[in-house]
Design a protein around this motif. Structure first.
Motif, PDB file in Angstrom:
ATOM      1  N   ARG A  76       0.878  -1.169   0.000  1.00 23.02           N
ATOM      2  CA  ARG A  76       0.000   0.000   0.000  1.00 23.02           C
ATOM      3  C   ARG A  76       0.913   1.217   0.000  1.00 23.02           C
ATOM      4  O   ARG A  76       1.958   1.196   0.657  1.00 23.02           O
ATOM      5  CB  ARG A  76      -0.860   0.043   1.253  1.00 23.02           C
ATOM      6  CG  ARG A  76      -1.866  -1.069   1.360  1.00 23.02           C
ATOM      7  CD  ARG A  76      -2.564  -0.974   2.711  1.00 23.02           C
ATOM      8  NE  ARG A  76      -3.536  -2.017   2.853  1.00 23.02           N
ATOM      9  CZ  ARG A  76      -4.787  -1.841   3.261  1.00 23.02           C
ATOM     10  NH1 ARG A  76      -5.211  -0.654   3.606  1.00 23.02           N
ATOM     11  NH2 ARG A  76      -5.605  -2.850   3.348  1.00 23.02           N
ATOM     12  N   LEU A 121      -9.088  -2.407   1.912  1.00 25.69           N
ATOM     13  CA  LEU A 121      -8.724  -1.366   0.959  1.00 25.69           C
ATOM     14  C   LEU A 121      -9.903  -0.413   0.811  1.00 25.69           C
ATOM     15  O   LEU A 121     -11.057  -0.839   0.827  1.00 25.69           O
ATOM     16  CB  LEU A 121      -8.393  -1.983  -0.401  1.00 25.69           C
ATOM     17  CG  LEU A 121      -7.158  -2.877  -0.440  1.00 25.69           C
ATOM     18  CD1 LEU A 121      -7.117  -3.669  -1.744  1.00 25.69           C
ATOM     19  CD2 LEU A 121      -5.901  -2.070  -0.249  1.00 25.69           C
ATOM     20  N   GLU A 133      -7.664   4.251  -2.731  1.00 26.20           N
ATOM     21  CA  GLU A 133      -6.360   3.881  -2.174  1.00 26.20           C
ATOM     22  C   GLU A 133      -5.407   3.491  -3.305  1.00 26.20           C
ATOM     23  O   GLU A 133      -5.820   3.059  -4.380  1.00 26.20           O
ATOM     24  CB  GLU A 133      -6.515   2.717  -1.191  1.00 26.20           C
ATOM     25  CG  GLU A 133      -5.238   2.389  -0.455  1.00 26.20           C
ATOM     26  CD  GLU A 133      -5.448   1.531   0.777  1.00 26.20           C
ATOM     27  OE1 GLU A 133      -4.436   1.208   1.408  1.00 26.20           O
ATOM     28  OE2 GLU A 133      -6.594   1.197   1.117  1.00 26.20           O
ATOM     29  N   LEU A 138      -1.795   1.373  -4.545  1.00 29.35           N
ATOM     30  CA  LEU A 138      -0.921   0.227  -4.316  1.00 29.35           C
ATOM     31  C   LEU A 138       0.242   0.317  -5.293  1.00 29.35           C
ATOM     32  O   LEU A 138       0.130   0.958  -6.343  1.00 29.35           O
ATOM     33  CB  LEU A 138      -1.692  -1.076  -4.562  1.00 29.35           C
ATOM     34  CG  LEU A 138      -3.030  -1.232  -3.841  1.00 29.35           C
ATOM     35  CD1 LEU A 138      -3.801  -2.420  -4.391  1.00 29.35           C
ATOM     36  CD2 LEU A 138      -2.806  -1.379  -2.350  1.00 29.35           C
TER      37      LEU A 138
END
Length: 166
Positions: A7, A51, A55, A57
């Motif tokens: 993340r 999540l 968001e 990654l």
């Protein structure tokens, strides 16, 4: 396969998107497909919150991936007073229902039994399709049980498969 372990902080640009429902966003191990159809394997740290919509990654190859909450069938709950809404939230919480809380409303995954209970309590329910982002919980870690003796049950991680193509 696009392999993701990390993340990261929000980024101004991204090269791929994952459109996932709440259940899929709650998994630390997941096999899915990007919006462009690329095979994706998520291997995130266990015990983290789900999540969230928006968001970011980072894949092993350095690509940035944005998470998008896929709309799902929800019950949108309103009440005539703050007391009745609080009462509805109490009864849902007593059943450990994942619940999104807004200003004057509650949302939960569509369920006919819970809908009947809410209507019996005097709540107004409406079925809608929207992204679902429930509260994570007051203690941040979710529901836990003792892990004493887990060393005897050291299985390899299982990769959940959503949207498997044949």
């Amino acid at each position: 396969m696009l392999v993701i372990h990390r993340r990261i902080e929000p980024q101004p640009a991204w090269t791929a998107e994952l459109h996932l429902n709440f259940e899929a966003r709650s998994k630390s191990r997941l096999r899915c497909f990007s919006a462009a159809g690329e095979d994706v394997g998520l291997f995130l740290e266990r015990g983290q919150p789900p999540l969230y919509d928006g968001e970011f990654l980072q894949a092993e190859d350095g690509r940035i991936v944005r998470v998008c909450a896929r709309p799902e069938q929800l019950l949108h709950v309103t009440c005539a007073s703050a007391f009745e809404l609080t009462r509805a939230a109490y009864h849902l919480g007593n059943r450990h229902v994942a619940l999104q809380v807004g200003d004057g409303w509650l949302r939960l995954l569509d369920d006919y039994v819970l809908k009947a209970m809410l209507e019996q309590l005097g709540a107004h329910t409406e079925t809608i399709e929207a992204p679902f982002q429930p509260e994570h919980g007051a203690y941040g870690g979710g529901h836990h049980h003792s892990r004493h003796g887990d060393e005897d049950f050291n299985y390899p991680p299982r990769l959940h498969q959503f949207g498997v193509r044949t």
